[in-house]
Design a protein around this motif. Structure first.
Motif, PDB file in Angstrom:
ATOM      1  N   ILE A  84    -127.152 -96.429  42.308  1.00 57.79           N
ATOM      2  CA  ILE A  84    -127.772 -95.500  43.253  1.00 57.79           C
ATOM      3  C   ILE A  84    -127.096 -95.575  44.615  1.00 57.79           C
ATOM      4  N   THR A  92    -123.306 -88.450  50.584  1.00 64.05           N
ATOM      5  CA  THR A  92    -123.290 -88.279  52.035  1.00 64.05           C
ATOM      6  C   THR A  92    -121.864 -88.275  52.580  1.00 64.05           C
ATOM      7  N   GLY A  93    -120.857 -88.517  51.728  1.00 67.21           N
ATOM      8  CA  GLY A  93    -119.469 -88.376  52.155  1.00 67.21           C
ATOM      9  C   GLY A  93    -118.937 -89.541  52.966  1.00 67.21           C
TER      10      GLY A  93
ATOM     11  N   VAL B 336    -131.452 -88.464  62.076  1.00 67.04           N
ATOM     12  CA  VAL B 336    -131.973 -89.800  61.773  1.00 67.04           C
ATOM     13  C   VAL B 336    -133.101 -90.138  62.739  1.00 67.04           C
ATOM     14  N   MET B 382    -124.960 -89.665  62.965  1.00 68.39           N
ATOM     15  CA  MET B 382    -125.344 -89.760  61.562  1.00 68.39           C
ATOM     16  C   MET B 382    -126.189 -88.585  61.083  1.00 68.39           C
ATOM     17  N   GLY B 403    -122.266 -84.587  55.176  1.00 64.11           N
ATOM     18  CA  GLY B 403    -123.139 -85.642  54.671  1.00 64.11           C
ATOM     19  C   GLY B 403    -124.442 -85.133  54.077  1.00 64.11           C
ATOM     20  N   HIS B 404    -124.541 -83.832  53.891  1.00 62.66           N
ATOM     21  CA  HIS B 404    -125.807 -83.228  53.492  1.00 62.66           C
ATOM     22  C   HIS B 404    -125.810 -82.984  51.987  1.00 62.66           C
ATOM     23  N   MET B 424    -118.293 -86.203  55.831  1.00 60.73           N
ATOM     24  CA  MET B 424    -119.293 -87.206  56.222  1.00 60.73           C
ATOM     25  C   MET B 424    -120.213 -86.681  57.328  1.00 60.73           C
ATOM     26  N   ASP B 451    -133.058 -84.061  52.352  1.00 57.19           N
ATOM     27  CA  ASP B 451    -133.173 -85.035  51.267  1.00 57.19           C
ATOM     28  C   ASP B 451    -134.617 -85.454  50.971  1.00 57.19           C
ATOM     29  N   GLU B 455    -135.305 -87.020  47.375  1.00 63.14           N
ATOM     30  CA  GLU B 455    -135.131 -88.466  47.328  1.00 63.14           C
ATOM     31  C   GLU B 455    -136.390 -89.146  46.813  1.00 63.14           C
ATOM     32  N   ARG B 456    -136.228 -90.047  45.892  1.00 58.56           N
ATOM     33  CA  ARG B 456    -137.348 -90.844  45.414  1.00 58.56           C
ATOM     34  C   ARG B 456    -136.871 -92.275  45.321  1.00 58.56           C
ATOM     35  N   ARG B 457    -137.718 -93.193  45.765  1.00 57.53           N
ATOM     36  CA  ARG B 457    -137.322 -94.612  45.793  1.00 57.53           C
ATOM     37  C   ARG B 457    -136.910 -95.105  44.415  1.00 57.53           C
ATOM     38  N   GLY B 458    -135.849 -95.901  44.382  1.00 53.17           N
ATOM     39  CA  GLY B 458    -135.449 -96.549  43.138  1.00 53.17           C
ATOM     40  C   GLY B 458    -134.892 -95.591  42.110  1.00 53.17           C
ATOM     41  N   GLU B 459    -134.478 -94.402  42.556  1.00 53.96           N
ATOM     42  CA  GLU B 459    -133.979 -93.415  41.616  1.00 53.96           C
ATOM     43  C   GLU B 459    -132.685 -92.831  42.169  1.00 53.96           C
ATOM     44  N   SER B 460    -131.778 -92.513  41.282  1.00 49.51           N
ATOM     45  CA  SER B 460    -130.525 -91.909  41.719  1.00 49.51           C
ATOM     46  C   SER B 460    -130.799 -90.530  42.299  1.00 49.51           C
ATOM     47  N   LEU B 461    -130.006 -90.177  43.314  1.00 46.62           N
ATOM     48  CA  LEU B 461    -130.140 -88.849  43.918  1.00 46.62           C
ATOM     49  C   LEU B 461    -129.893 -87.756  42.879  1.00 46.62           C
ATOM     50  N   HIS B 462    -129.042 -88.078  41.882  1.00 45.88           N
ATOM     51  CA  HIS B 462    -128.753 -87.090  40.838  1.00 45.88           C
ATOM     52  C   HIS B 462    -130.015 -86.704  40.075  1.00 45.88           C
ATOM     53  N   LEU B 465    -131.852 -84.319  42.154  1.00 49.58           N
ATOM     54  CA  LEU B 465    -131.204 -82.999  42.173  1.00 49.58           C
ATOM     55  C   LEU B 465    -131.500 -82.240  40.884  1.00 49.58           C
TER      56      LEU B 465
END
Lengths: 99, 515
Positions: A84, A92-93, B336, B382, B403-404, B424, B451, B455-462, B465
Motif C-alpha cells: 500500500i 502521488t508521484g 494538507v 504538498m 500528486g492527485h 508530484m 482522496d 482512501e480507506r485505512r489498511g487498504e490499497s488505493l487501487h 479506485l
C-alpha cells in the motif's frame, strides 16, 4: 511506529515498522532529521519494509526529511517500498524523488 | 415591566430565604443561600435605574423574614445590609468588566461572573453578615464569616448561573436533566458511611460537554439544592462528619461549587472550539463556488462532504470557470491539514489557479505556475491538484495531476482512470510538469474527486479506485440518479468519514444536442 537506526557502510539505515500516518509522521520526521544532523552520512536509507500503510501526512514527513537531507548534501533513498505504501507513493508521484 | 420584575424578585427571594430557614435550617451545617443569586441576576439583567427598587425590595423582605423568624431588629438590619451590599458589589464589578449582554459560555464573561459575582460580592456580604452573626449569636467571627461566604457564593453561582443562561427552548432538556440529577444526587447523598457523594459529577460533566449552559446550570442548581436538602435532613457523608461546623459547611458548598464550575469550564472549552470550527466550515463552504448551468457544452454538479469529526475542517476544494479560447477550466485540490489555516491556504491557491488559468498555455503550465505561487503561500506545501480544461468545439480534454488521484472517465466502453499527465504534489521541486490529452465522446462523464472519497485505512488505493469506478458506473447507468450525491453518501470507510471529500462531476454534451 518502531524506528531503528544503524550504520550500513558509509550509509545510515533507518528502518520503519508500523503505519506512517498522522499519528506517527512527526516522530518519523524528527527521527530522520536527528539521524541526518548527528551522522551527516553520504546516504540515508529509509527502510520501508515494515511500513504497512502510508498517508499524505506520512508522505509529507518523508519529503520534508528529504529537503533537510538535500540541504546538507545527503541523499535520502527509500528502500524496500512495497504494498500500500508503494501504491500511495506512486499515485502521488513522489516515489521517483527517493530513488 | 419593572413591577413584574420586582414581583418575581420578591417571590423568588422569599421562597429562597424561607428555604434557608426551614429546609436547610439556618442553625445547622447547611447555609446555602439561594436568594443571593436571585438579587445578583436581577441586577445584572435590569438597567441601573431599576437597581434601587430591586435592592429596596430585597432589604424590606429580608427584614420582614428575619423578624418573622424571631431575630432581633438590629440583626435583621445587618442581614439586610449584607444582602444588598453583596449583589450591588458583584453587579457593579461584573458590569465594569462586561457592559453588554452576558454570555457565560464566553471565557471572559464567565471569569468576570465568577471573580466578582461569586467570589468578591459574597465576600463583602459575608463581611457584614458574618459580623452580624458573630455579634448576634456570640460566635467566633471567622466561623461566622466562612459559612456565610460559602453559602452565598454557591447560591450566587447556581441561581444566577441558571437565570443568566436561561433559554425557553432548552426547557424540556433542562427539566429532564434536573430530574435525573436530583435522582442521582439523592443516591449519592443518601448513605452516611458510604462515600458516594461524587456520583452526580460524571452526569454534570457530561451535560457540560454535550449541552448548553441553559441545561447544565439548572442541573447544577438541582444538585446543589438536593445535596443541601439531604444534608439538612441528616443524610449523606457531610451530616455524619465530625469536626468544626464551619469547615463542614464550607467544604460541602465548595464540593458543589467545584462540580458546577467543572461543568461550566467544559462548556466554555467546547463552545470556544466549536466557534473556531464553525468559522472554518463557513469559510470553506463560502469558497466552494455555486455550480450553475451557464457553461456551454457541459453539465456540472459538485458536492462536498465534511469529515464526521466535528473539529476536522478540510482543505478540499473544487472550481469550475470559463478559460480563454472558449475553454472550460475545472480543478479539484486538497491542502494538507485540517484547520482554519488549511482553509485559508486553499482559498489562496484557488484564486491563484483561476488567475493562472487565464494566461497559461495549458494545464501543465497552470500547475508549474501554481508551484511558483505556492512558494509564497503558507500551507500550500504538498498540496495536490488536478486541473483540466475542455474545449467543446474540438471535444479535447487536457489534464494534469499534481500528486492527485486520477480523474475517472465514464464512456459507453466503461470506466477508465486517466493515468497520464502525472507529477508530484505542489511546492516540492520546481520543474516542468507533464500534461495529457483525451478526446471525449458525447455523453461521457468525468469525475474529479479528492482522496477522502477513495482512501480507506489498511487498504490499497487501487481497491478504493475500483470501488469508485463501480459505484460511479452503476449510478451513471441509472437516469435520474444524482451521481454526486450517491458517491458522497457511499462513505468508503465503513465507519465515520475521517477525511473530507469533494466531487466534481461533468457530463459532456453533444455539440448539436444541447439539453
Amino acid at each position: 511506529m518502531k524506528i531503528v537506526r544503524d550504520r550500513d557502510g558509509d550509509a545510515v539505515r533507518v528502518a520503519l515498522t508500523g503505519e506512517l500516518d498522522l499519528a506517527s509522521s512527526d516522530d518519523v520526521r524528527s527521527c530522520l532529521e536527528e539521524a541526518l544532523a548527528e551522522t551527516r552520512p553520504a546516504r540515508l536509507l529509509v527502510d520501508m519494509d515494515g511500513v504497512a500503510f502510508c498517508d499524505s501526512t506520512g508522505i509529507e514527513a518523508l519529503i520534508l526529511a528529504r529537503q533537510a537531507a538535500v540541504a546538507q548534501g545527503t541523499r535520502l533513498e527509500l528502500v524496500n517500498v512495497h504494498g500500500i505504501a508503494r501504491t500511495t507513493l506512486e499515485i502521488t508521484g513522489v516515489l521517483r524523488l527517493f530513488s | 415591566m419593572r413591577f413584574r420584575v420586582l414581583a418575581i424578585v420578591a417571590v423568588a427571594y422569599t421562597v429562597g430565604a424561607q428555604l434557608a430557614f426551614v429546609v436547610f435550617d439556618a442553625d445547622s451545617i447547611v447555609v446555602l443561600f439561594l436568594p443571593a443569586g436571585v438579587t445578583l441576576s436581577a441586577l445584572l439583567l435590569r438597567p441601573r435605574r431599576d437597581w434601587p427598587w430591586i435592592l429596596l425590595t430585597v432589604a424590606v423582605l429580608e427584614v420582614l423574614i428575619d423578624v418573622g423568624h424571631g431575630l432581633a431588629p438590629l440583626s435583621a438590619l445587618g442581614f439586610a445590609a449584607a444582602n444588598t451590599a453583596e449583589p450591588l458589589t458583584g453587579a457593579l464589578l461584573v458590569r465594569r468588566a462586561v457592559p453588554g449582554p452576558i454570555d457565560l459560555a464566553q471565557r471572559r464573561h464567565l471569569l468576570a461572573f465568577l471573580a466578582f459575582g461569586v467570589v468578591a460580592g459574597p465576600a463583602v456580604g459575608a463581611l457584614i453578615g458574618g459580623t452580624t452573626i458573630a455579634l448576634d449569636a456570640d460566635r467566633g467571627w471567622f466561623s461566622s464569616f466562612l459559612p456565610f461566604w460559602a453559602g452565598d457564593a454557591t447560591g450566587a453561582l447556581t441561581v444566577a448561573g441558571t437565570v443568566l443562561t436561561w433559554r425557553r427552548s432548552a426547557l424540556p432538556r433542562a427539566a429532564t436533566a434536573v430530574l435525573v440529577t436530583v435522582a442521582v444526587t439523592t443516591v449519592g447523598f443518601w448513605p452516611q458511611h458510604l462515600p458516594l457523594f461524587y456520583l452526580p459529577i460524571p452526569l454534570l460533566f457530561w451535560l457540560g460537554f454535550t449541552q448548553p449552559l441553559a441545561v447544565t446550570m439548572p442541573a447544577g442548581l438541582a444538585m446543589t439544592v438536593a445535596a443541601n436538602t439531604l444534608t439538612g435532613a441528616g443524610r449523606g457523608p457531610w451530616a455524619a462528619l465530625d469536626g468544626p461546623i464551619e469547615l463542614k459547611t464550607a467544604t460541602l458548598q465548595l464540593f458543589l461549587a467545584v462540580a458546577v464550575l467543572g461543568a461550566c469550564f467544559l462548556t466554555v472549552g467546547v463552545t470556544e472550539r466549536d466557534r473556531a470550527v464553525g468559522a472554518a466550515h463557513q469559510l470553506q463552504q463560502a469558497l466552494l463556488p455555486a455550480v450553475g448551468p451557464q457553461l456551454p457544452g457541459i453539465r456540472v454538479s459538485a458536492g462536498y462532504r465534511p469529515a464526521d469529526l466535528t473539529h476536522h475542517v478540510g482543505g478540499d476544494w473544487y472550481d469550475v470557470f470559463a478559460a480563454p479560447d472558449g475553454r472550460i477550466g475545472f480543478a479539484v485540490g486538497d491542502v494538507v491539514g485540517h484547520n482554519l489555516a488549511a482553509a485559508a491556504a486553499m482559498a489562496r491557491l484557488q484564486s491563484a489557479l483561476r488567475v493562472l488559468a487565464q494566461t497559461a498555455a495549458g494545464p501543465a503550465e497552470v500547475l508549474a505556475g501554481l508551484d511558483r505561487a505556492s512558494a509564497v503561500i503558507d500551507g500550500a506545501h504538498m498540496c495536490t491538484v488536478a486541473y483540466a480544461d475542455y474545449h467543446p468545439p474540438t471535444r479535447r480534454l487536457r489534464y494534469a495531476c499534481a500528486g492527485h488521484p486520477p480523474p475517472l472517465l465514464l464512456t459507453p466502453q466503461g470506466p477508465e482512470f486517466l493515468w497520464e499527465g502525472r507529477s508530484m504534489p505542489l511546492a516540492i521541486e520546481p520543474g516542468p510538469r507533464p500534461c495529457a490529452e483525451h478526446e471525449i465522446p458525447t455523453g461521457a462523464h468525468l469525475i474529479l474527486y479528492t482522496d477522502g472519497l477513495v482512501e480507506r485505512r489498511g487498504e490499497s488505493l487501487h481497491a478504493g479506485l475500483n470501488r469508485l469506478a463501480g459505484t460511479a458506473t452503476t449510478a451513471a447507468g441509472q437516469p435520474g440518479t444524482d451521481l454526486t450525491r450517491s458517491l458522497l453518501n457511499r462513505i468508503p470507510h465503513g465507519g465515520p468519514a475521517i477525511d473530507d471529500a469533494v466531487i466534481l462531476h461533468l457530463i459532456f454534451e453533444g455539440a448539436s444536442a444541447p439539453h
